[in-house]
Write a protein that holds these residues in place. Structure first.
Motif, short mmCIF file in Angstrom:
data_model
loop_
_atom_site.label_atom_id
_atom_site.label_comp_id
_atom_site.label_asym_id
_atom_site.label_seq_id
_atom_site.Cartn_x
_atom_site.Cartn_y
_atom_site.Cartn_z
N UNK A 1 4.51 8.28 -21.80
CA UNK A 1 3.24 7.87 -21.67
C UNK A 1 3.33 7.38 -19.99
N UNK A 2 4.09 6.23 -19.89
CA UNK A 2 4.03 5.55 -18.82
C UNK A 2 4.25 6.42 -17.59
N UNK A 3 5.36 7.34 -17.67
CA UNK A 3 5.75 8.08 -16.60
C UNK A 3 4.67 8.96 -16.23
N UNK A 4 3.95 9.42 -17.23
CA UNK A 4 2.85 10.40 -17.01
C UNK A 4 1.71 9.81 -16.51
N UNK A 5 1.43 8.36 -16.88
CA UNK A 5 0.42 7.64 -16.14
C UNK A 5 0.81 7.49 -14.63
N UNK A 6 1.89 6.99 -14.23
CA UNK A 6 2.24 6.89 -12.92
C UNK A 6 2.29 8.16 -12.13
N UNK A 7 2.82 9.44 -12.69
CA UNK A 7 2.47 10.55 -11.95
C UNK A 7 0.93 10.74 -11.54
N UNK A 8 0.17 10.61 -12.67
CA UNK A 8 -1.27 10.66 -12.35
C UNK A 8 -1.88 9.71 -11.11
N UNK A 9 -1.27 8.45 -11.34
CA UNK A 9 -1.79 7.42 -10.03
C UNK A 9 -1.16 8.18 -8.66
N UNK A 10 0.12 8.49 -8.48
CA UNK A 10 0.84 8.89 -7.43
C UNK A 10 -0.01 10.26 -7.06
N UNK A 11 -0.55 11.02 -7.89
CA UNK A 11 -1.14 12.19 -7.45
C UNK A 11 -2.68 12.01 -6.77
N UNK A 12 -3.40 10.92 -7.48
CA UNK A 12 -4.40 10.43 -7.03
C UNK A 12 -4.49 9.78 -5.62
N UNK A 13 -3.35 9.02 -5.39
CA UNK A 13 -3.12 8.25 -4.22
C UNK A 13 -2.89 9.38 -2.77
N UNK A 14 -2.20 10.41 -3.27
CA UNK A 14 -1.81 11.35 -2.44
C UNK A 14 -3.16 12.19 -1.91
N UNK A 15 -4.12 12.30 -2.99
CA UNK A 15 -5.17 13.03 -2.70
C UNK A 15 -6.13 12.36 -1.72
N UNK A 16 -6.25 11.06 -1.90
CA UNK A 16 -7.03 9.92 -1.16
C UNK A 16 -6.36 9.89 0.08
N UNK A 17 -4.92 10.03 0.31
CA UNK A 17 -4.61 9.93 1.83
C UNK A 17 -5.01 11.28 2.51
N UNK A 18 -4.95 12.42 1.71
CA UNK A 18 -5.30 13.59 2.38
C UNK A 18 -6.72 13.53 3.06
N UNK A 19 -7.57 13.07 2.14
CA UNK A 19 -9.10 12.98 2.38
C UNK A 19 -9.30 11.87 3.45
N UNK A 20 -8.38 10.89 3.50
CA UNK A 20 -8.73 9.83 4.64
C UNK A 20 -8.19 10.46 5.94
N UNK A 21 -7.19 11.23 6.04
CA UNK A 21 -6.68 11.75 7.38
C UNK A 21 -7.44 12.93 7.62
N UNK A 22 -8.06 13.80 6.97
CA UNK A 22 -9.17 14.76 7.31
C UNK A 22 -10.50 13.99 7.77
N UNK A 23 -10.74 12.84 7.29
CA UNK A 23 -11.97 12.29 7.56
C UNK A 23 -11.82 11.53 8.92
#
Length: 226
Positions: free
Chosen positions: A200-222
């Motif tokens: 469960x901990x590993x799955x949560x960390x993967x979700x957080x990393x995926x969310x942060x990666x999406x935020x980075x893409x959005x920030x770069x595009x903006x």
């Protein structure tokens, strides 16, 4: 000044009690440092029938706790008595003459003073729990944040007609030294994770990393649009 017959468990509490006994004022104490114990000690000193001391605007649940604490300190029969709307005017008028310590709302007190049910010359003092020459007014608060800034404190002191403010923050030297003598022993317990908990901990960390990666893409595009 009434002689002090109550010893509080902590040195700074006794010093505060001695201070407010010596002079009227507004005590502002950090939360969790035992304000109720100080108030109870003060009430015990004035609990004799030759005094009439009023505890003003104390919530009903706090009244119960104060009565119980006073009883443990030997203040019983009658102890702290409570005046409320269920008590008739004639009964209140007769009971005031018996002296002691009373918990009253400001509304009832004002009405009884205006109608002379409680003769003002009989009042030894008033404790305001948040001036007459022969009486005292002492106010208390363990909510320092309510008086942040100059105006709230100044207004309160003016309303109460008090000239002295007693400030006892948690970093006060006496309080700090007293609390450091009784340091709490902390025991840290570590519970190892089970296999399922690790998954469960590993799955949560993967979700957080995926969310942060999406935020980075959005920030770069903006940023590229600016």
């Amino acid at each position: 000044m009434t002689s002090v017959t109550t010893n509080l468990p902590l040195q700074y509490q006794q010093e505060i009690l001695d201070e407010i006994l010596a002079e009227d004022g507004f005590l502002i104490l950090s939360r969790g440092l035992g304000l109720r114990s100080i108030i109870c000690a003060l009430l015990k000193i004035y609990s004799h029938t030759n005094h009439l001391v009023i505890l003003l605007n104390t919530p009903a649940n706090e009244e119960i706790i104060i009565k119980e604490e006073l009883a443990e300190m030997g203040v019983r029969k009658p102890g702290l008595r409570v005046v409320n709307n269920e008590m008739g005017a004639k009964e209140r008028s007769e009971l005031y003459l018996s002296g002691g310590i009373w918990s009253i709302t400001s509304r009832i007190l004002i009405v009884d003073l205006l109608t002379k049910r409680i003769p003002s010359y009989l009042i030894t003092g008033i404790l305001v729990n948040p001036c007459r020459e022969e009486g005292f007014i002492k106010a208390f608060s363990d909510s320092p944040e309510s008086f942040t800034g100059f105006s709230p404190l100044q207004t309160t002191v003016q309303y109460l007609q008090l000239r002295k403010v007693f400030l006892w923050p948690r970093f006060h030297m006496t309080i700090r030294e007293c609390l450091e003598e009784r340091k709490v022993e902390v025991i840290e317990l570590y519970q190892p994770l089970s296999n399922s908990m690790n998954d469960i901990q590993s799955a949560i960390l993967e979700c957080i990393e995926a969310c942060v990666a999406e935020l980075r893409k959005t920030n770069i595009a903006w940023t590229s649009r600016i």
